[in-house]
Design an enzyme around this catalytic site. Structure first.
Site, PDB file in Angstrom:
ATOM      1  N   GLU A 135       0.824  -1.208   0.000  1.00 48.71           N
ATOM      2  CA  GLU A 135       0.000   0.000   0.000  1.00 48.71           C
ATOM      3  C   GLU A 135       0.860   1.261   0.000  1.00 48.71           C
ATOM      4  OE1 GLU A 135      -3.054   0.371  -0.565  1.00 48.71           O
ATOM      5  OE2 GLU A 135      -3.715  -1.708  -0.461  1.00 48.71           O
TER       6      GLU A 135
ATOM      7  N   CYS B 249     -14.011  -0.186 -14.766  1.00 49.44           N
ATOM      8  CA  CYS B 249     -14.487   1.206 -14.681  1.00 49.44           C
ATOM      9  C   CYS B 249     -13.290   2.155 -14.813  1.00 49.44           C
ATOM     10  CB  CYS B 249     -15.221   1.416 -13.357  1.00 49.44           C
ATOM     11  SG  CYS B 249     -16.219   2.916 -13.286  1.00 49.44           S
TER      12      CYS B 249
ATOM     13  N   CYS C 257     -18.549  -0.975 -19.596  1.00 49.30           N
ATOM     14  CA  CYS C 257     -19.823  -1.066 -18.862  1.00 49.30           C
ATOM     15  C   CYS C 257     -20.565  -2.368 -19.154  1.00 49.30           C
ATOM     16  CB  CYS C 257     -20.702   0.130 -19.192  1.00 49.30           C
ATOM     17  SG  CYS C 257     -19.971   1.727 -18.747  1.00 49.30           S
TER      18      CYS C 257
ATOM     19  N   CYS D  62     -19.573  -4.981 -16.590  1.00 50.26           N
ATOM     20  CA  CYS D  62     -19.430  -4.515 -15.212  1.00 50.26           C
ATOM     21  C   CYS D  62     -20.499  -5.153 -14.332  1.00 50.26           C
ATOM     22  CB  CYS D  62     -19.553  -2.995 -15.152  1.00 50.26           C
ATOM     23  SG  CYS D  62     -19.505  -2.328 -13.463  1.00 50.26           S
TER      24      CYS D  62
ATOM     25  N   CYS E  34     -26.003   1.354 -12.101  1.00 53.18           N
ATOM     26  CA  CYS E  34     -25.122   2.514 -12.299  1.00 53.18           C
ATOM     27  C   CYS E  34     -25.898   3.707 -12.864  1.00 53.18           C
ATOM     28  CB  CYS E  34     -23.971   2.155 -13.234  1.00 53.18           C
ATOM     29  SG  CYS E  34     -22.807   3.517 -13.512  1.00 53.18           S
TER      30      CYS E  34
END
Length: 357
Positions: free
Chosen positions: A45, A198, A205, A208, A214
């Site tokens: 991270e 995305c 899309c 997705c 959405c």
């Protein structure tokens, strides 16, 4: 849409399509009871901040091979860690990496605390990293929001307020969707969705898992979101880098102050980076300018460096830094802008070849 349960759809997609990462426990293994190593999650991270996964992989593998756990990293020499970090940028992260590792060993018996509140007390760990580590490494419910998550939330709920103004609203929306079960997998799933489906341009899309609910897709504005406020133009700063090598092959380098840009990193002596550059040679010798300019862009400004080169006698006494023997010098230990200077000098002159056998 407020009553829609988003988690099952994204978790099912993640179970089938999770990206393979050297720091990640795959969803099937996680379901079987395997827990991520907090050290590897934390290290990844920190490395991934402002950096791509592709750029981080090799660095992560080298770090974990050389320092396989937090105790090993805490015991490392600062210069060794800074050298391995060279090229990743945002060098304050490397300094905080060492401070955090040493705090974990000194104050927590070599084990990362599992709560966001406790993680936030560690050097270099802010709200995002604390949430990510708590969720992914300890499977505690935490709201993890990076750039990918912001983009997904902005489109899912058709938030037209531009970033960064919209950040608090997007975080609230992300928190509302975060489940109590499998919060670590859920956090990684949303980040994977933003990175692979995305995407900023041309989102896919049609495949997705959240295409049906959405709001941006329904309105046909998914490619317009998230909106962003225009960024101010970056100023240009100038400087001079002095590259010299003694007749025995040693290079003159200096370690930059711990605070400030490239803090703690090796670099070529040079002038301050300002609107105009004033010569400040580190040694009295016959300096010659290169006919090329080194360009580099930092977060807040563009840098233009003139490069001066010279050879130096073996008894030269510099007014800053010190000579590093050729056998101990690795260009890879230099931050990117300093490597650009090295490459410019090496490609333009015979200067970088030792003059004695």
């Amino acid at each position: 849409m407020r009553d829609h349960d988003f988690a099952p759809e994204i978790l099912a997609w993640y179970d089938a399509h999770a990206r393979t990462m050297p720091w990640r426990v795959p969803p099937a293994e996680r379901k079987a009871g395997a827990m991520p190593d907090p050290y590897r999650v934390w290290l990844s991270e920190v490395m991934l901040q402002q950096t791509t996964v592709a750029a981080v992989r090799d660095y992560f593998m080298r770090f974990t091979t050389r320092w396989p756990d937090v105790a090993a990293l805490a015991a490392a020499q600062d210069a060794d860690v800074m050298g391995e970090w060279a090229g990743l940028g945002y060098y304050a992260r490397a300094r905080n990496l060492l401070k955090c590792a040493r705090a974990v060993v000194r104050d927590h018996g070599g084990r990362f605390p599992g709560t966001e509140a406790a993680l936030l007390t560690l050097p270099g760990i802010g709200p995002y990293t604390a949430a990510a580590l708590s969720a992914i490494a300890f499977d505690r419910r935490a709201t993890v929001v990076d750039g990918n998550v912001e983009r997904v939330m902005a489109r899912l709920f058709a938030v037209e307020t531009p970033l960064p103004t919209a950040k608090p609203d997007l975080t609230t929306l992300a928190d509302r969707l975060t489940p109590k079960t499998r919060p670590g997998d859920y956090a990684q799933a949303v980040m994977d969705l933003g990175a692979t489906i995305c995407t900023p341009k041309n989102p896919a899309c049609g495949i997705c898992p959240w295409s049906a609910p959405c709001a941006a897709r329904a309105a046909g504005i998914q490619t317009d979101l998230p909106r962003k406020l225009p960024k101010p133009a970056k100023p240009v700063r100038y400087g001079i880098a002095y590259v010299t090598r003694r007749a025995d092959g040693a290079f003159l380098l200096e370690r930059r102050p711990d605070k400030g840009l490239l803090g703690g990193m090796l670099g070529w002596p040079g002038s301050p980076w300002a609107e105009t550059a004033q010569p400040a040679p580190p040694i009295a010798t016959d300096w010659r300018p290169l006919n090329t300019e080194v360009r580099h862009t930092f977060t807040h400004f563009h840098l233009r460096l003139s490069v001066m080169v010279a050879t130096a006698p073996c008894d030269a006494m510099p007014n800053c830094g010190g000579f590093i023997p050729a056998a101990q010098f690795r260009p890879s230990d230099l931050p990117t802008v300093m490597r650009k200077v090295y490459d410019a000098a090496a490609g333009s002159l015979q200067l970088l070849e030792p003059h004695v056998k």
